[in-house]
Design a protein around this motif. Structure first.
Motif, PDB file in Angstrom:
ATOM      1  N   HIS A 134       0.831  -1.195   0.000  1.00 15.05           N
ATOM      2  CA  HIS A 134       0.000   0.000   0.000  1.00 15.05           C
ATOM      3  C   HIS A 134       0.875   1.256   0.000  1.00 15.05           C
ATOM      4  O   HIS A 134       1.971   1.259   0.567  1.00 15.05           O
ATOM      5  N   GLU A 179      -2.387   5.723   1.558  1.00 16.14           N
ATOM      6  CA  GLU A 179      -3.483   4.789   1.845  1.00 16.14           C
ATOM      7  C   GLU A 179      -3.563   4.421   3.318  1.00 16.14           C
ATOM      8  O   GLU A 179      -4.631   4.037   3.805  1.00 16.14           O
ATOM      9  N   ARG A 228       6.275   1.485  -1.582  1.00 17.30           N
ATOM     10  CA  ARG A 228       5.063   1.161  -0.828  1.00 17.30           C
ATOM     11  C   ARG A 228       5.423   0.464   0.472  1.00 17.30           C
ATOM     12  O   ARG A 228       6.561   0.044   0.675  1.00 17.30           O
TER      13      ARG A 228
END
Length: 419
Positions: free
Chosen positions: A344, A348, A363
């Motif tokens: 993610h 997020e 990420r």
């Protein structure tokens, strides 16, 4: 009967060596001197004592010790300040994740370190820092920076990073217990934008079967990271290929050093990766201690020897986890991470992107949750920014506007600690 995991475990504890890297630092002389007793050439006062070793988080496997030594430790008869005892423990191969190599005359020639140094600990059953091994558990007492800083010669690191010795030692001193910065040897970023250390928490190495990507930022599979660490961090002799490291903008240090394509002759690592991978995937997450409501009456099942009933708080917390808080959307039971590409963006999950930008995919990985109770020391998230699980719950409650009340937050924490 020999268990299938017995041979691979020996690889974790004995074989995946980093002799060249450690010897370059001069650590054999710090840990055990040129020779215990060779006072003229190196000085006996420079030898690290067991007391110092334990203070920086090294662990001793009590099951590797003879019975008379165990009894001496139990009765307080072993002098922890005597450097000669360091050599004795190394000869017994009892220092978790550390192997000493001795010549026929008893002189220590080099030292190897293994995965278990960071990813195993002990249960302190004999004394603090001395007990039965707990493989796969994160050693949150281990002060890697302090250990490396004991070395008299850090020119290998200084030359790699293009900085002076004093700066190297300042960086190492910023890590603290339970943390390590693997990426600094790739991008040279030793500190975050807020001035804090860029080091991240040592994660556990259990419960990885079925989990796709490894590390806080999903660098690759478990075996990718094993090869990465063995070749690039431990500087063992092997082969490692990852062209993503050839990006001079994201990984300037790695690009200069040619870390994207490492080839050594002979290759002493690659043939060991399969067994190491097999063993790591076989390490189960440790079951949490049963958490029951002490005020509740005991059921007949408990009275007659059955397992105790699960606390109502845990049961309610599980319901919150799966439904109102929607934790299970990403932490999918029973893996408690997403099957597939479990990654993610920072946006997020409501945090900064400093650490994610140090990895190829930029990420954060959805960390599996089983065994959370074993590694509460040092905090949560990759850098320990949340001191407690309650702080993590508060973050998500605010970021996702979950509307959890105080009891629901407490119950959710109870459930997380039960996994």
């Amino acid at each position: 009967m020999t268990r299938v995991s017995e041979k691979p475990r020996s690889l974790v504890s004995k074989v995946l060596l980093s002799v060249a890297f450690v010897s370059a630092f001069g650590l054999p002389f710090i840990i055990a001197g040129q020779r215990n007793g060779d006072r003229e050439s190196r000085g006996f006062d420079n030898v690290i004592s067991p007391l110092t070793a334990l203070a920086v988080g090294l662990k001793v496997d009590s099951e590797a010790l003879p019975a008379d030594l165990v009894e001496s430790i139990r009765r307080g008869r072993l002098d922890p300040a005597d450097p000669a005892n360091t050599l004795a423990l190394l000869r017994l191969n009892s220092v978790v994740g550390v192997t000493g190599f001795f010549n026929p005359q008893g002189m220590i020639q080099s030292i190897g370190i293994q995965c278990a140094l960071c990813h195993s600990t002990v249960d302190d059953s004999l004394a603090p820092g001395i007990g039965r091994r707990l493989d796969g558990w994160a050693n949150r007492d281990l002060n890697v920076g302090a250990i490396v800083a004991l070395a008299p010669d850090l020119s290998t690191v200084a030359n790699l990073l293009g900085i002076d010795d004093a700066t190297v030692r300042r960086v190492l001193g910023s890590w603290g217990p339970g943390k390590f910065d693997a990426e600094v040897f790739l991008d040279g970023k030793a500190f975050r934008d807020d001035g804090k250390s860029a080091a991240t928490l040592i994660p556990p190495a259990f419960g990885l079967a079925g989990v796709n990507l490894h590390t806080w930022t999903g660098w690759g599979s478990v075996t990718h990271w094993n090869a990465f660490v063995a070749n690039l961090e431990m500087h063992g002799k092997g082969t490692f290929y990852d062209p993503r490291l050839n990006d001079p903008a994201q990984f300037p240090v790695a690009t200069r050093a040619g870390f994207g394509n490492v080839r050594s002759e002979p290759d002493l690592i690659t043939a060991k990766l399969a067994a190491l991978h097999f063993y790591q995937l076989a390490i189960p997450s440790p079951a949490a201690p049963t958490r029951i409501d002490p005020s509740a009456p005991r059921s007949p099942r408990e009275i007659f020897g059955g397992p105790p009933a699960v606390s109502p708080a845990v049961e309610n917390g599980k319901l919150i986890f799966n439904e109102k808080a929607k934790c299970a959307t990403c932490h999918v039971p029973p893996l408690f991470t997403e099957p597939g590409w479990n990654m993610h963006t920072a946006a997020e999950i409501g945090i900064d992107d400093f650490q994610s930008n140090r990895a190829p995919d930029r990420r954060y990985r959805t960390a599996p949750l089983k065994g959370l109770w074993t590694h509460q020391k040092g905090g949560f998230y990759h850098d320990g920014r949340f001191a407690t699980l309650r702080d993590v719950v508060e973050h998500y409650n605010n970021f996702f506007r979950l509307g959890l009340d105080e009891q629901e937050k407490n119950n959710l924490v109870e459930y997380l600690l039960s996994l």
